[in-house]
Design a protein around this motif. Structure first.
Motif, PDB file in Angstrom:
ATOM      1  N   VAL A 350       0.772  -1.278   0.047  1.00 24.46           N
ATOM      2  CA  VAL A 350       0.114  -0.004  -0.028  1.00 24.46           C
ATOM      3  C   VAL A 350       0.893   1.292   0.149  1.00 24.46           C
ATOM      4  CG1 VAL A 350      -1.667   1.268   1.373  1.00 24.46           C
ATOM      5  CG2 VAL A 350      -1.924  -1.045   1.079  1.00 24.46           C
ATOM      6  N   SER A 351       1.790   1.226   0.668  1.00 29.26           N
ATOM      7  CA  SER A 351       2.671   2.583   0.953  1.00 29.26           C
ATOM      8  C   SER A 351       3.543   2.720  -0.274  1.00 29.26           C
ATOM      9  CB  SER A 351       3.758   2.055   1.987  1.00 29.26           C
ATOM     10  OG  SER A 351       3.218   2.132   3.257  1.00 29.26           O
ATOM     11  N   TYR A 352       3.649   1.530  -1.126  1.00 32.36           N
ATOM     12  CA  TYR A 352       4.535   1.789  -2.370  1.00 32.36           C
ATOM     13  C   TYR A 352       3.689   2.247  -3.501  1.00 32.36           C
ATOM     14  CZ  TYR A 352       6.228   0.291  -6.868  1.00 32.36           C
ATOM     15  OH  TYR A 352       6.526   0.259  -8.187  1.00 32.36           O
ATOM     16  N   LYS A 353       2.284   1.588  -3.495  1.00 29.62           N
ATOM     17  CA  LYS A 353       1.111   2.296  -4.359  1.00 29.62           C
ATOM     18  C   LYS A 353       0.881   3.612  -4.017  1.00 29.62           C
ATOM     19  CE  LYS A 353       0.532  -1.266  -6.976  1.00 29.62           C
ATOM     20  NZ  LYS A 353       1.032  -1.304  -8.533  1.00 29.62           N
ATOM     21  N   ILE A 354       0.785   4.010  -2.741  1.00 36.59           N
ATOM     22  CA  ILE A 354       0.456   5.252  -2.671  1.00 36.59           C
ATOM     23  C   ILE A 354       1.629   6.373  -2.879  1.00 36.59           C
ATOM     24  CG2 ILE A 354       0.215   6.974  -0.501  1.00 36.59           C
ATOM     25  CD1 ILE A 354      -1.387   4.733   0.943  1.00 36.59           C
ATOM     26  N   ASN A 355       2.679   5.778  -2.407  1.00 41.13           N
ATOM     27  CA  ASN A 355       3.848   6.759  -2.999  1.00 41.13           C
ATOM     28  C   ASN A 355       4.078   6.959  -4.457  1.00 41.13           C
ATOM     29  OD1 ASN A 355       4.668   7.040  -0.286  1.00 41.13           O
ATOM     30  ND2 ASN A 355       6.056   5.416  -0.038  1.00 41.13           N
ATOM     31  N   ASP A 356       3.949   5.732  -4.866  1.00 43.56           N
ATOM     32  CA  ASP A 356       4.079   5.512  -6.241  1.00 43.56           C
ATOM     33  C   ASP A 356       2.947   6.386  -7.455  1.00 43.56           C
ATOM     34  OD1 ASP A 356       5.592   4.760  -8.700  1.00 43.56           O
ATOM     35  OD2 ASP A 356       3.756   3.434  -8.976  1.00 43.56           O
ATOM     36  N   SER A 357       1.993   6.403  -6.863  1.00 44.81           N
ATOM     37  CA  SER A 357       0.739   6.935  -7.216  1.00 44.81           C
ATOM     38  C   SER A 357      -0.151   7.875  -6.826  1.00 44.81           C
ATOM     39  CB  SER A 357      -0.167   5.822  -7.924  1.00 44.81           C
ATOM     40  OG  SER A 357       0.458   4.845  -8.326  1.00 44.81           O
ATOM     41  N   SER A 358       0.545   8.445  -5.715  1.00 52.78           N
ATOM     42  CA  SER A 358      -0.166   9.585  -4.847  1.00 52.78           C
ATOM     43  C   SER A 358      -0.581  10.618  -5.739  1.00 52.78           C
ATOM     44  CB  SER A 358       0.645   9.825  -3.721  1.00 52.78           C
ATOM     45  OG  SER A 358       2.125  10.514  -4.293  1.00 52.78           O
ATOM     46  N   GLN A 359       0.039  11.051  -6.731  1.00 49.77           N
ATOM     47  CA  GLN A 359      -0.378  12.402  -7.458  1.00 49.77           C
ATOM     48  C   GLN A 359      -1.462  11.887  -8.383  1.00 49.77           C
ATOM     49  OE1 GLN A 359       0.707  15.295  -6.921  1.00 49.77           O
ATOM     50  NE2 GLN A 359       2.213  14.272  -5.412  1.00 49.77           N
ATOM     51  N   ARG A 360      -1.592  10.696  -8.758  1.00 48.22           N
ATOM     52  CA  ARG A 360      -2.736  10.192  -9.812  1.00 48.22           C
ATOM     53  C   ARG A 360      -3.931   9.666  -8.971  1.00 48.22           C
ATOM     54  NH1 ARG A 360      -0.925   6.134 -12.283  1.00 48.22           N
ATOM     55  NH2 ARG A 360       1.078   5.608 -10.976  1.00 48.22           N
ATOM     56  N   LEU A 361      -3.877   9.665  -7.872  1.00 43.89           N
ATOM     57  CA  LEU A 361      -5.021   8.802  -7.122  1.00 43.89           C
ATOM     58  C   LEU A 361      -5.974  10.008  -6.535  1.00 43.89           C
ATOM     59  CD1 LEU A 361      -3.174   5.719  -5.180  1.00 43.89           C
ATOM     60  CD2 LEU A 361      -4.571   5.792  -7.381  1.00 43.89           C
TER      61      LEU A 361
END
Length: 481
Positions: A350-361
């Motif tokens: 989750v942290s990875y996904k959030i960090n990776d896609s925080s700008q697009r989510l």
């Protein structure tokens, strides 16, 4: 004429007198009297003794005279006891006579039918007894050891030698005060208890007891009190020898006369009692004491087994708890470890996904992801709760199986024939590490180990006695199979 009975002939008169005598019971009574012998003669049918005694009448002194008759089969024994080798030695002396009146219909006269003749005074009786005791001592037949009924197994079968009509027999039965569940069997072996047939009658009864093959626990010779002349016929050498030897087959208890009375059976019996009543009370006490011991042994065994099973139960419990700790501990450690790893993976993902896609989510997507995470965590939680229920069920089944195993172990313990004696207050006997079940597995000199409920005893066989099985039982027994 008023008051006069008339008869058509002598026969009718004879029948009337005979019936009158029978109605009074006169000929069934026992009499004892003292008298001087004036004549004595042997006859083919028996011994005839004339006794006489003077009395004062209106016309001077007269004599009362009666004939004493002793049957042929009794005469030799009576003469032997009173130490008379020739009947003429009876003449001119005073004797004690005992017996019954016999009415002779053909002569309408009485004859005294004697079964006992004794000398006046006690000196001759005592002298004869001492002579018999001396002979028994020479033969080493006197009972010098003092015994107690507690030495014997519980008394369940008694043979009593006495007369059925004797008061001593009634006293014995009346004082045998034992609860009916434990009341011993009593078999009567009848014998004359007075007169010249006393000794031979008792010996015959002892032979009948031996031939019966009944495994009696004791034999009782019982007779109530009476005069010394009544008891003198118990002073017989043959009777003393027979009783002394019979003790090896079965203990004989004597209860003859009163406290002050001693006869030859008292000196050779396994144990002497003063009266038949005292014998019965001692037997009753012995049975009651054994019943109490049995109850105490049962309670001791119950407590012992209870303690054994408590210890066994605690041992099983501790082992089961230890096993549960190991199983549950390892399972929980694994579950927690798996949960930690899963959570860590999810968190990292989750942290990875959030960090990776925080700008697009978008916020909706973030909410969706949060809900998904919560659902996954809830699913893991449900899995843990289901495992707890399964584990609780498995532990319950395991405990039930252990309880069944305990019951089966207890039943197997009861079936073990070798340990049966312990359950009834007895002992386990072992020779060279093997169980001994019969006296035939032992011989004199063998060393044995006795295991009792509270310890171990080492012993050695010094004597042996093989006992026959009884072939006849009746009534209530002390212990039931």
């Amino acid at each position: 004429m008023a008051g006069i009975k008339e008869f058509k002939d002598l026969i009718e008169l004879n029948e009337y007198v005979t019936k009158k005598i029978e109605m009074t019971g006169l000929t069934s009574e026992t009499f004892r009297f003292y008298a001087d012998v004036v004549r004595a003669n042997n006859h083919s049918t028996g011994l005839y003794i004339d006794v006489s005694q003077p009395y004062t009448a209106k016309n001077g002194t007269r004599n009362i005279e009666i004939t004493v008759y002793v049957p042929r089969y009794l005469a030799p024994k009576i003469l032997e006891v009173i130490k008379v080798s020739n009947v003429k030695e009876l003449v001119g002396k005073k004797w004690i006579f005992q017996g019954r009146l016999s009415f002779f219909r053909d002569r309408m006269s009485f004859t005294f039918y004697a079964d006992t003749i004794a000398p006046m005074g006690e000196s001759e009786i005592e002298k004869r007894r001492k002579e018999i005791l001396k002979e028994l001592e020479v033969r080493n037949l006197l009972m010098k050891e003092k015994h107690d009924l507690s030495e014997l197994p519980p008394i369940k079968k008694i043979a009593i030698i006495t007369s059925k009509s004797a008061a001593g027999y009634e006293d014995f039965l009346k004082n045998l005060t034992v609860h009916y569940l434990y009341r011993p069997i009593v078999h009567l072996y009848e014998s004359p208890m007075q007169g010249a047939q006393t000794a031979s009658g008792i010996i015959l009864a002892l032979n009948r007891i031996r031939k019966s093959n009944i495994d009696y626990d004791v034999v009782v010779i019982a007779r109530g009190g009476g005069a010394r002349s009544d008891l003198m016929y118990f002073d017989d050498l043959s009777l003393g020898i027979e009783i002394a030897k019979f003790n090896e087959y079965c203990p004989i208890l004597s209860g003859i006369g009163h406290e002050r009375d001693f006869t030859i059976p008292d000196y050779v019996a396994w144990k002497r009692f003063a009266t038949p009543t005292e014998v019965a009370r001692a037997i009753s006490k012995q049975i009651e004491d054994n019943v109490k011991k049995l109850d105490d042994s049962y309670n001791d065994l119950r407590i012992l087994l209870s303690n054994v099973f408590k210890i066994y139960e605690r041992t099983v419990e501790l082992g089961l708890i230890d096993y549960m700790k190991k199983v549950i501990g390892s399972d929980f450690i694994k579950i927690v470890k798996d949960l930690d790893e899963t959570y860590e993976k999810i968190e990292n993902f989750v942290s990875y996904k959030i960090n990776d896609s925080s700008q697009r989510l978008s916020e909706d997507f973030l909410r969706f992801m949060s809900n998904s995470l919560e659902n996954k965590l809830k699913s893991k939680k449900d899995s843990v709760e289901n495992f707890e229920k399964i584990l609780e069920r498995d532990i319950s089944i395991l405990l039930s199986n252990k309880e069944t195993m305990l019951n089966e172990t207890f039943q197997e313990l009861l079936k073990r024939e070798e340990f049966a004696p312990l359950l009834f207050g007895g002992a386990l006997v072992m020779k060279s590490g093997h169980f001994v079940k019969s006296i035939r597995q032992m011989k004199i000199g063998d060393k044995l180990d006795l295991y009792l409920k509270d310890g171990k005893v080492k012993t050695k066989v010094v004597t042996e006695k093989k006992i026959k099985k009884e072939e006849l039982y009746g009534g209530h027994t002390l212990f039931r199979n």
